[in-house]
Write a protein that holds these residues in place. Structure first.
Motif, PDB file in Angstrom:
ATOM      1  N   SER A  87       0.768  -0.655   0.149  1.00 50.37           N
ATOM      2  CA  SER A  87      -0.443   0.417  -0.278  1.00 50.37           C
ATOM      3  C   SER A  87       1.101   0.856  -0.189  1.00 50.37           C
ATOM      4  N   GLY A 136      -0.578  -1.654   5.425  1.00 52.17           N
ATOM      5  CA  GLY A 136      -0.830  -2.452   4.134  1.00 52.17           C
ATOM      6  C   GLY A 136       0.653  -2.419   3.520  1.00 52.17           C
ATOM      7  N   GLU A 190      -4.527  -5.780  -1.312  1.00 54.77           N
ATOM      8  CA  GLU A 190      -4.170  -4.479  -0.692  1.00 54.77           C
ATOM      9  C   GLU A 190      -4.432  -4.771   0.562  1.00 54.77           C
ATOM     10  N   HIS A 199      -5.940  -2.163   3.669  1.00 55.98           N
ATOM     11  CA  HIS A 199      -6.311  -0.971   3.961  1.00 55.98           C
ATOM     12  C   HIS A 199      -7.393  -0.832   5.146  1.00 55.98           C
ATOM     13  N   HIS A 233      -7.495   3.260  -4.167  1.00 52.95           N
ATOM     14  CA  HIS A 233      -6.437   2.951  -4.213  1.00 52.95           C
ATOM     15  C   HIS A 233      -5.645   2.435  -5.260  1.00 52.95           C
ATOM     16  N   MET A 269      -8.455  -7.445  -2.267  1.00 55.08           N
ATOM     17  CA  MET A 269      -8.547  -6.423  -0.899  1.00 55.08           C
ATOM     18  C   MET A 269      -8.804  -6.734   0.565  1.00 55.08           C
TER      19      MET A 269
END
Length: 422
Positions: A86, A102, A195, A197, A364, A377
């Protein structure tokens, strides 16, 4: 016995607290974290992250887009690569977890894998993207566009508030911006991008769930509306004869709110208003406002746009007002790969958590990375859904849940390729 998931999660928490102090602000607790692209804070963050990556058995490099990439290498040098990561940058006075969490959770996973001497049949790259927020140069998704091969060199001419170009900032950072095109992953080299988050919303917390699986990253469109009326004395023009632009703006606000509340998977806001002549006793002649619509389904968003504009035009015509309209930004929605969604859901369930799938209402790095490979994600719950603010908060124990889920995901991915984990 080796490091446990709980210990790996606790280590991630320690790292988060430490790197939060790498900020332009003096006190991240009260002032938040400010860490912008190609600054001394960015350099200090990469120095910390690079050291932790090397401690976890990774090789480390910084590319020409100022991305930090740590590799937990497969024994097969020609293996494909699973990418996790991230962004390390923040908004001004942002929170301690947006983005950087992340980076550190996949790093905690690698620490666990390395400590247990677990080899994978694919390379595992952990990336700290250089600039997702776009705060310094308005260069949103700079780092991920570099790796995906979609970076536009025109952006190198963008300037910050001090007149420094992105090109010069990257040169000062030790990068060669003329070689950015060389830093993309080769076509077919990436297995996928995953990712982690913070949710930036309240749903997981409300449902008592530590983690959720993202189905899509929202599509976004922004409009500028200028409503034209006629100025006049607020005490002498009869109400039924007025052409009040601000009254028209109020109708627009109501129409946006009504449509979004009655349409599934659609959100919207009137975020900015400028009124003229803005006098206490003058009927407004012109009101400018912005309208933003977001949906994970582009068809829903586009249908809502058409409906909204038709209702606005009718409402303003009834008030004898004139409308100027401009579409100023549009970003299509990105769907997470169904196979990755299913594998992440299975990994969540394998660790005793009921799988919950939800879409991301914020953008993102996956928006850029989808041009390279399939994306997936995970969301981690955050207190009251607060984000981009010093009050951003998470549950420390949730970090170990994510490490366990990522480990389960990697093991299943290895097995599905008929290449068992060593």
């Amino acid at each position: 016995m080796g490091v446990t998931y709980e210990q790996a999660g606790a280590l991630a928490w320690q790292w988060l607290e430490q790197i939060a102090r790498v900020s332009e602000t003096e006190d991240p607790e009260s002032e938040g974290v400010t860490r912008l692209c190609a600054t001394r804070e960015h350099r200090a963050a990469l120095d910390l992250l690079g050291g932790w990556m090397r401690d976890a058995g990774m090789t480390v490099r910084v590319d020409n887009g100022a991305n930090l990439i740590g590799r937990y290498a497969s024994a097969d040098p020609d293996a494909r690569t699973l990418i996790m990561g991230s962004h390390q940058d923040t908004v001004p006075h942002g929170g301690k977890y947006d983005g950087i969490m992340g980076v550190l959770l996949p790093l905690a996973l690698v620490h666990y894998l390395n400590d247990h001497a677990i080899a994978l049949p694919f390379h595992l790259d952990v990336v700290a993207f250089s600039d997702e927020e776009g705060t310094r140069f308005s260069s949103t998704l700079l780092g991920s566009k570099v790796l995906a091969g979609s970076f536009d060199p025109v952006m190198l001419g963008a300037e910050d508030d001090a007149g420094v170009t992105l090109r010069q900032a990257l040169l000062d950072f030790g990068c060669d911006p003329e070689r950015i095109a060389d830093d993309r992953y080769p076509p077919g080299a990436a297995l996928g991008f995953v990712e982690v988050h913070i949710e930036q919303g309240p749903q997981l917390e409300a449902e008592g769930l530590p983690i959720g699986v993202v189905s899509a990253i929202t599509g976004i469109e922004r409009h500028k509306l200028s409503i034209h009326g006629l100025a006049g004395h607020a005490g002498t023009v009869p109400m039924h004869l007025r052409q009040d632009a601000l009254v028209g703006a109020a109708r627009v606000i109501g129409l946006v709110d009504e449509l979004c509340k009655t349409t599934d998977e659609l959100v919207g806001v009137v975020g900015k208003i400028d009124n003229s002549p803005n006098g206490v006793n003058v009927i407004p002649q012109r009101t400018d406002l912005t309208v933003e619509l977001r949906s994970p389904e582009d068809a829903t968003r586009l249908a809502a746009r058409n409906t909204l504009l038709a209702r606005i035009e009718a409402a303003l015509a009834a008030l004898d007002l004139r409308l100027e309209h401009q579409l100023i930004y549009e970003q299509a929605a990105v769907q997470c790969a169904p196979a990755l969604v299913a594998q992440l859901e299975a990994a969540v369930a394998a660790n005793g958590v009921a799988p919950r799938t939800l879409f991301s209402g914020a953008g993102h790095d996956g928006l850029a990375m989808q041009a390279l490979c399939d994306i997936g994600m995970l969301f981690l719950r955050c207190a009251r859904g607060v984000s981009h603010h010093p009050d951003e908060a998470i549950e420390p124990d949730d970090l170990s849940v994510v490490v366990a889920v990522l480990a389960s995901f990697c093991m299943a991915l290895a097995e599905s390729a008929d290449q068992p984990v060593a």
